[in-house]
Scaffold this active site. Sequence first.
Site, PDB file in Angstrom:
ATOM      1  N   HIS A   1       5.279   8.389  -0.239  1.00 45.53           N
ATOM      2  CA  HIS A   1       3.887   8.818  -0.469  1.00 45.53           C
ATOM      3  C   HIS A   1       3.655   9.085  -1.961  1.00 45.53           C
ATOM      4  O   HIS A   1       2.603   8.771  -2.507  1.00 45.53           O
ATOM      5  CB  HIS A   1       3.584  10.096   0.309  1.00 45.53           C
ATOM      6  CG  HIS A   1       3.939  10.030   1.762  1.00 45.53           C
ATOM      7  ND1 HIS A   1       4.997  10.717   2.300  1.00 45.53           N
ATOM      8  CD2 HIS A   1       3.394   9.332   2.783  1.00 45.53           C
ATOM      9  CE1 HIS A   1       5.089  10.458   3.589  1.00 45.53           C
ATOM     10  NE2 HIS A   1       4.132   9.615   3.910  1.00 45.53           N
TER      11      HIS A   1
ATOM     12  N   GLN B   1      -5.390  10.089   1.035  1.00 50.43           N
ATOM     13  CA  GLN B   1      -5.556  10.871   2.268  1.00 50.43           C
ATOM     14  C   GLN B   1      -4.178  11.148   2.864  1.00 50.43           C
ATOM     15  O   GLN B   1      -3.355  10.246   2.969  1.00 50.43           O
ATOM     16  CB  GLN B   1      -6.382  10.019   3.237  1.00 50.43           C
ATOM     17  CG  GLN B   1      -6.115  10.223   4.709  1.00 50.43           C
ATOM     18  CD  GLN B   1      -7.079  11.208   5.336  1.00 50.43           C
ATOM     19  OE1 GLN B   1      -8.147  11.474   4.802  1.00 50.43           O
ATOM     20  NE2 GLN B   1      -6.704  11.760   6.468  1.00 50.43           N
ATOM     21  N   THR B   2      -3.911  12.398   3.226  1.00 50.00           N
ATOM     22  CA  THR B   2      -2.632  12.647   3.874  1.00 50.00           C
ATOM     23  C   THR B   2      -2.738  13.720   4.939  1.00 50.00           C
ATOM     24  O   THR B   2      -3.567  14.614   4.866  1.00 50.00           O
ATOM     25  CB  THR B   2      -1.533  13.016   2.852  1.00 50.00           C
ATOM     26  OG1 THR B   2      -0.328  13.304   3.551  1.00 50.00           O
ATOM     27  CG2 THR B   2      -1.908  14.226   2.023  1.00 50.00           C
ATOM     28  N   ARG B   3      -1.884  13.594   5.947  1.00 47.18           N
ATOM     29  CA  ARG B   3      -1.734  14.642   6.939  1.00 47.18           C
ATOM     30  C   ARG B   3      -0.256  14.961   7.091  1.00 47.18           C
ATOM     31  O   ARG B   3       0.170  15.509   8.088  1.00 47.18           O
ATOM     32  CB  ARG B   3      -2.381  14.212   8.264  1.00 47.18           C
ATOM     33  CG  ARG B   3      -1.893  12.890   8.817  1.00 47.18           C
ATOM     34  CD  ARG B   3      -2.685  12.543  10.074  1.00 47.18           C
ATOM     35  NE  ARG B   3      -2.041  11.547  10.911  1.00 47.18           N
ATOM     36  CZ  ARG B   3      -2.310  10.250  10.893  1.00 47.18           C
ATOM     37  NH1 ARG B   3      -3.194   9.768  10.056  1.00 47.18           N
ATOM     38  NH2 ARG B   3      -1.691   9.427  11.718  1.00 47.18           N
TER      39      ARG B   3
ATOM     40  N   GLY C   1      -3.155   2.345   2.849  1.00 46.72           N
ATOM     41  CA  GLY C   1      -1.818   1.785   3.022  1.00 46.72           C
ATOM     42  C   GLY C   1      -1.709   1.047   4.336  1.00 46.72           C
ATOM     43  O   GLY C   1      -2.705   0.610   4.917  1.00 46.72           O
ATOM     44  N   ARG C   2      -0.499   0.922   4.831  1.00 46.92           N
ATOM     45  CA  ARG C   2      -0.279   0.274   6.135  1.00 46.92           C
ATOM     46  C   ARG C   2      -0.731   1.195   7.252  1.00 46.92           C
ATOM     47  O   ARG C   2      -0.450   2.388   7.229  1.00 46.92           O
ATOM     48  CB  ARG C   2       1.213   0.009   6.302  1.00 46.92           C
ATOM     49  CG  ARG C   2       1.661  -1.182   5.511  1.00 46.92           C
ATOM     50  CD  ARG C   2       2.570  -2.031   6.355  1.00 46.92           C
ATOM     51  NE  ARG C   2       2.678  -3.353   5.757  1.00 46.92           N
ATOM     52  CZ  ARG C   2       3.202  -4.391   6.381  1.00 46.92           C
ATOM     53  NH1 ARG C   2       3.654  -4.265   7.622  1.00 46.92           N
ATOM     54  NH2 ARG C   2       3.268  -5.553   5.791  1.00 46.92           N
ATOM     55  N   ASP C   3      -1.420   0.637   8.222  1.00 52.71           N
ATOM     56  CA  ASP C   3      -1.814   1.371   9.420  1.00 52.71           C
ATOM     57  C   ASP C   3      -2.526   2.685   9.094  1.00 52.71           C
ATOM     58  O   ASP C   3      -2.228   3.718   9.682  1.00 52.71           O
ATOM     59  CB  ASP C   3      -0.588   1.639  10.312  1.00 52.71           C
ATOM     60  CG  ASP C   3      -1.001   1.960  11.752  1.00 52.71           C
ATOM     61  OD1 ASP C   3      -2.098   1.530  12.176  1.00 52.71           O
ATOM     62  OD2 ASP C   3      -0.232   2.654  12.453  1.00 52.71           O
ATOM     63  N   HIS C   4      -3.456   2.646   8.165  1.00 49.43           N
ATOM     64  CA  HIS C   4      -4.206   3.834   7.771  1.00 49.43           C
ATOM     65  C   HIS C   4      -4.952   4.412   8.979  1.00 49.43           C
ATOM     66  O   HIS C   4      -5.670   3.709   9.670  1.00 49.43           O
ATOM     67  CB  HIS C   4      -5.205   3.463   6.672  1.00 49.43           C
ATOM     68  CG  HIS C   4      -5.950   4.637   6.105  1.00 49.43           C
ATOM     69  ND1 HIS C   4      -5.606   5.213   4.905  1.00 49.43           N
ATOM     70  CD2 HIS C   4      -6.989   5.358   6.575  1.00 49.43           C
ATOM     71  CE1 HIS C   4      -6.414   6.243   4.670  1.00 49.43           C
ATOM     72  NE2 HIS C   4      -7.265   6.342   5.669  1.00 49.43           N
ATOM     73  N   ALA C   5      -4.752   5.708   9.220  1.00 54.85           N
ATOM     74  CA  ALA C   5      -5.445   6.427  10.306  1.00 54.85           C
ATOM     75  C   ALA C   5      -5.199   5.833  11.689  1.00 54.85           C
ATOM     76  O   ALA C   5      -5.979   6.042  12.608  1.00 54.85           O
ATOM     77  CB  ALA C   5      -6.946   6.528  10.038  1.00 54.85           C
TER      78      ALA C   5
END
Length: 389
Positions: free
Chosen positions: A207, A198-200, A292-296
């Site tokens: 990444h 998932q990416t923004r 990953g770390r701190d997702h969303a």
Amino acid sequence: MSELVAPHGGGSLKPLLVHAAERVAALKRAATLRSIPISSREMSDLFMVGMGAYTPLDGFMGHDDWKGSVTEMRLASGVFWPIPITLSLARSTADGLGVGEELALTDGETGEILGLLTVREKYVIDRDLECKQVFRTTDAKHPGVEKVMRQGEVNVGGPVTVLSEGEYPAKYKGLYLRPEEARAQFEKRRWKQVAAFQTRNPMHRSHEHLAKIAAEVTDGVFIHQVLGKLKAGDIPAEVRTRAIQAMIDNYFKPNIAIQACYPIEMRYAGPREALIHALIRQNFGCSHLVVGRDHAGVGSYYGPLEAQHIFDELWDGALLCKPLKIDVTFYCYKCVGMATGKTCPHDPKHHLSVSGTRQREMLSQGEEVPTEFSRPEVIAILRDYYRSL
Ligand SMILES: [Zn+2]
């Protein structure tokens, strides 16, 4: 029979976008109905239902599903569901609606008719409870909480028919994949185990490293961009998709990574959102989601690993899409390569770190960006964008 992971809820995919042949008649009927402008979050949820990404939901939730998803992460039917999907109206509007009435849902900005909803239920929610459970805070400065607190007083639940996906399919031609289309692409490549990423953001080396770790342990990686409304200052999706494609074309073997995008709007609910991201990916046919770390997350509302740990709290069978828990990734000058917080023993002073602010500064002022941080092909696209501002 597909060897991909089954859709969520035990049945088949449930896309509620009307077939082209029925669309004209449905639009004609919609024009005679009461029209209800909906918010950007509600629109993105409607599109998600339309494409089948929210299978098995058939529309906006009624009270029991709302309550169940908020307090126990399950629908009234028992199916796992971690975030309520609701539509709200001002009391004055809701009071005038009868149960059974059909409404035309419209884009609050353009007025375009997007879908039909049959009112099954009207109910008032405890917003503090929703925020406490879903966002783990009631702080109105949290962008997800702020939207819940600002929404209409009455929720309206009922089944929907989706008539439009807005500008997305045309604007992101080839990238806007619905779950059944993504599944077809995976099957064409004979992928069985697929990791969603998932990416923004445009993707830098860190990444890329995450996506490659995921591709190493599955058959391929599905790089999945968020199209919904973002925070001010974020790079627009059309620039991000080009930057990501440049990275895939130059640094991935053909047929190991697919880029696609989907219409969700971020709620920034951290752990709970990681769960719904996995649920959605299951519908797209992905067996894994990179967490990953701190997702969303947003700000410092969530601990860095909370989004990974919440998966351990689920009951057996709740979710078939499993997390690939990966620690923070970076370039380490002592390791002389990409590394992760899990294995690199070196002091952070040896790690390359570039803040978002510093990155913007380097790009807009024409400074060299270290190749350990980002690929030149990606930087060239971002530099053009910042120059055009
Ligand atoms: Zn190191």
